[in-house]
Scaffold this motif. Structure first.
Motif, short mmCIF file in Angstrom:
data_model
loop_
_atom_site.label_atom_id
_atom_site.label_comp_id
_atom_site.label_asym_id
_atom_site.label_seq_id
_atom_site.Cartn_x
_atom_site.Cartn_y
_atom_site.Cartn_z
N PHE B 102 20.97 38.10 47.81
CA PHE B 102 21.35 39.49 47.44
C PHE B 102 23.78 39.50 48.08
CE2 PHE B 102 17.67 41.85 48.18
CZ PHE B 102 18.42 42.16 46.27
N THR B 103 23.98 38.30 48.81
CA THR B 103 25.59 37.68 48.94
C THR B 103 25.74 37.66 48.35
OG1 THR B 103 24.43 37.47 51.33
CG2 THR B 103 26.83 36.68 50.98
N HIS B 104 25.56 36.31 47.45
CA HIS B 104 25.69 35.61 46.00
C HIS B 104 25.80 36.75 45.29
CE1 HIS B 104 25.61 33.13 42.56
NE2 HIS B 104 26.31 32.50 43.50
N ALA B 105 27.48 36.69 43.86
CA ALA B 105 27.09 37.94 43.01
C ALA B 105 26.22 37.75 41.71
CB ALA B 105 28.44 37.50 42.44
N ARG B 106 25.41 36.67 41.93
CA ARG B 106 24.47 36.07 40.39
C ARG B 106 24.04 35.11 40.66
NH1 ARG B 106 23.32 39.12 36.03
NH2 ARG B 106 22.26 37.99 34.56
N ALA B 107 23.14 34.60 41.57
CA ALA B 107 22.40 33.39 41.74
C ALA B 107 21.29 33.34 40.32
CB ALA B 107 21.91 33.43 42.70
N LYS B 108 21.70 32.11 39.48
CA LYS B 108 21.45 31.96 38.36
C LYS B 108 20.13 30.91 38.94
CE LYS B 108 24.55 33.75 34.90
NZ LYS B 108 25.22 33.15 33.58
N ARG B 109 20.87 29.42 39.28
CA ARG B 109 20.08 28.46 38.98
C ARG B 109 20.21 28.07 40.91
NH1 ARG B 109 19.20 26.34 34.50
NH2 ARG B 109 18.25 24.52 35.61
N VAL B 110 18.61 28.20 41.23
CA VAL B 110 17.97 28.26 42.66
C VAL B 110 17.89 26.74 42.66
CG1 VAL B 110 16.81 29.17 44.12
CG2 VAL B 110 18.12 30.46 42.80
N VAL B 111 18.07 26.11 43.98
CA VAL B 111 17.11 24.87 44.16
C VAL B 111 16.77 25.29 45.76
CG1 VAL B 111 16.96 22.10 44.96
CG2 VAL B 111 18.88 23.43 43.49
N ILE B 112 15.01 25.05 45.64
CA ILE B 112 14.44 25.46 47.19
C ILE B 112 14.26 23.59 47.89
CG2 ILE B 112 12.74 25.55 48.15
CD1 ILE B 112 11.97 27.65 45.66
N ILE B 113 14.97 23.21 48.38
CA ILE B 113 13.86 21.65 48.96
C ILE B 113 13.21 22.23 49.97
CG2 ILE B 113 15.19 20.39 50.09
CD1 ILE B 113 15.60 19.86 47.45
N GLY B 114 11.87 21.77 49.55
CA GLY B 114 11.02 21.65 50.43
C GLY B 114 10.16 22.62 50.36
N GLY B 115 9.65 23.49 51.01
CA GLY B 115 9.23 24.97 50.31
C GLY B 115 7.83 24.42 50.28
N GLY B 116 7.41 23.68 50.07
CA GLY B 116 5.52 23.41 49.55
C GLY B 116 4.37 24.53 49.41
N ASP B 117 4.10 25.46 50.63
CA ASP B 117 3.76 26.40 50.33
C ASP B 117 4.21 27.43 49.27
OD1 ASP B 117 5.53 28.73 52.07
OD2 ASP B 117 5.23 27.73 53.36
N CYS B 118 5.71 27.37 48.18
CA CYS B 118 5.46 28.07 47.76
C CYS B 118 5.74 30.09 47.88
CB CYS B 118 4.96 27.97 46.51
SG CYS B 118 4.28 26.58 45.88
N GLY B 119 6.09 29.92 48.96
CA GLY B 119 6.44 31.77 49.40
C GLY B 119 7.97 31.78 49.77
N THR B 120 8.10 31.15 49.58
CA THR B 120 9.77 30.90 48.92
C THR B 120 10.15 30.73 47.94
OG1 THR B 120 10.30 29.89 51.75
CG2 THR B 120 11.71 30.24 49.96
N LEU B 121 10.03 30.64 46.80
CA LEU B 121 9.97 30.35 45.35
C LEU B 121 9.59 31.66 45.27
CD1 LEU B 121 10.21 28.68 43.14
CD2 LEU B 121 8.26 28.15 43.02
N ARG B 122 7.85 32.60 45.58
CA ARG B 122 8.00 33.98 45.30
C ARG B 122 8.88 34.84 44.70
NH1 ARG B 122 3.34 37.01 48.30
NH2 ARG B 122 4.69 36.19 49.93
N GLU B 123 9.92 34.92 46.60
CA GLU B 123 10.24 35.75 46.96
C GLU B 123 11.67 35.28 45.77
OE1 GLU B 123 9.89 38.11 48.63
OE2 GLU B 123 7.74 36.87 49.05
N VAL B 124 11.96 33.95 45.86
CA VAL B 124 12.95 33.95 45.38
C VAL B 124 13.13 34.08 43.85
CG1 VAL B 124 14.26 32.10 43.92
CG2 VAL B 124 14.60 32.15 46.00
N LEU B 125 12.18 34.51 42.97
CA LEU B 125 11.92 34.88 41.26
C LEU B 125 11.75 36.56 41.54
CD1 LEU B 125 9.67 32.31 40.90
CD2 LEU B 125 11.97 32.62 39.95
#
Lengths: 311, 311
Positions: B102-125
């Protein structure tokens, strides 16, 4: 009510006052140098690496222990529950005192119920508008041990504006002259044992009566994560005692269950929007957690609290 | 650097992969049903009442254990350190994802380093502006175990915008096409072992190069109380890698040492003032901690952090 007695694991192995601990808590601690408090209702525990137990006694009200620790300075433990560490008590003491004092236009007369370690009194007396602050602690031994082991918290005890009473806070508030107080701070232990009567509508009604118009009540209100039902019932009881506005302010507190704590503010005959932001931003005393931005931040409720509390 | 290995007390008694624990940590835990993690550098511990160890394995990178608990749902423990509980991971996952998005104007491409439990990926999507999110986890077993034991965190793994890579995040960022990414999220373990190389200027330089103008980096940055020196050095390294603005956001996290955690955001070629408050206030997905007010609140620094970080 989701609260209950906190169970101390390791202190009990060498605490003559506690009965043997239940089977499912067994940890052989005789060889260990950790003091660990397991909090039954939330199934979680917090511990500190201790070097020495400096003191233990049973008062007419409770058992009090003092430990020294490797990283948190001295610890005070009451009935097996961690009350404070020298390292992190600034969070609690600043947050129970300054948001209320910077919300009230000019709090001249302050009553602290509990607060025997004197840390809240010290923070209150940093405000020059305060003309008189009385601390009503039921157990004098808490204060005497604080004077010995936490002298930094007792720095303001000799202030001519300070009065230390050792008495029942429930009775004190019931007998208080109507409309004589600007701020009541309830700095108590958990709502079991001696502090139980500080969490109900009858007590809040006494506070309401004692407060002047626009007066404030602020009370420690346990963990947002573990005690949401308690927070809800406190807020409801405050409103039913006549308080017009109620707000709960979360803050971090590593030594309390879940590491996350709160205080709840209520106001008589006015809303809680009167934050003296300029006063907080230009305050003439040092703090370590509180500042004007933190004050506003503490008023922001997490989504699950907002939903649960209907804000 | 005030960080170091977290020592697990009780898991070790029945963990075939750990060496015998040092003398001063001895707690006989064979009879006990608590998993306690003692964090050496801060001399404090956090424990959970467990009912069963559901799984334990040694991967090429680390040991992973899964427990069930009485009050916190399932727990994931890596190398004796608590990684997540089903009950409180929402705090961390929401705070590492939504403030940056919500700080980036429009984040289209995101890289998650680590995050293997996938909880961050879920929030990003949850953000519809995200067109592609790749999770680069070094240890595939973390994700496979999350799929089995924390299926709720893996809900978005089948999203066509999601890509799951099992690879070295340091190498991935070094090889990343310049100016191809809007947001890098570093959701790693502590800065020891496999994650050590994620906390230095060389890694931040790779992130900087990979980011488009006004792109963001956000990284978990440990405890404000226990790791202030680490936070300072991370911020300094981010600035020396070229990031124009850096901000640290504290939030509660009961299962991590001191119960208080943080993430640090850095931005390329722009400041961090662009919070899309209206977007956050009208978001079309549910959160449990994060909301627009919490976003602003998390930007308020406690007084001791402000002093230490020079803000």
């Amino acid at each position: 009510m989701s609260t209950g007695n906190r169970e101390s694991l390791q202190s009990r192995a060498f605490d003559p006052f506690h009965p043997p601990f239940p089977e499912d808590h067994i940890m052989s601690s005789t060889e260990s140098n950790w003091f660990t408090e397991a909090y039954e209702p939330s199934g979680s525990s917090i511990g500190f690496r201790v070097t020495e137990r400096l003191h233990a006694e049973k008062t007419p009200f409770q058992t009090i222990e003092i430990y020294d620790s490797t990283d948190w300075g001295k610890l005070m433990v009451i009935d097996g529950c961690m009350m404070l560490t020298a390292r992190d008590n600034f969070l609690y003491h600043e947050m129970i005192a300054h948001p209320a004092l910077f919300t009230h236009a000019r709090a001249k007369r302050v009553v602290i119920i509990g607060g025997g370690d004197c840390g809240t009194l010290r923070e209150v007396l940093r405000h020059e508008e305060v003309e008189h602050a009385v601390q009503v602690e039921i157990d004098e031994r808490v204060t005497r041990l604080a004077e010995k082991y936490f002298p930094e918290l007792c720095e303001a005890n000799g202030d001519p504006r300070a009065e230390l009473k050792f008495d029942d806070g429930i009775k004190y508030m019931a007998d208080c002259e109507p409309e004589s107080v600007d701020l009541v701070i309830v700095d108590s232990t958990d709502p079991v044992g001696p502090a139980e009567g500080l969490f109900n509508a009858a007590f809040y009604a006494s506070c309401f009566k004692a407060l002047r118009p626009a007066g404030l009540l602020v009370q420690q209100s346990e963990s947002p994560l573990a005690h949401l039902e308690l927070i809800k019932s406190m807020r409801m009881a405050m409103r039913s005692a006549g308080f017009q506005a109620v707000k709960t302010l979360p803050f971090p507190q590593p030594c309390y269950p879940t590491g996350w704590w709160s205080c709840t503010m209520a106001r008589k005959g006015a809303d809680l929007s009167g934050f003296r932001e300029r006063g907080a931003a230009t305050k003439q005393f040092a703090t370590r957690y509180y500042n004007a931005d933190i004050h506003k931040a503490a008023l922001a409720l997490p989504e699950f609290m907002r939903e649960a509390l209907g804000e």
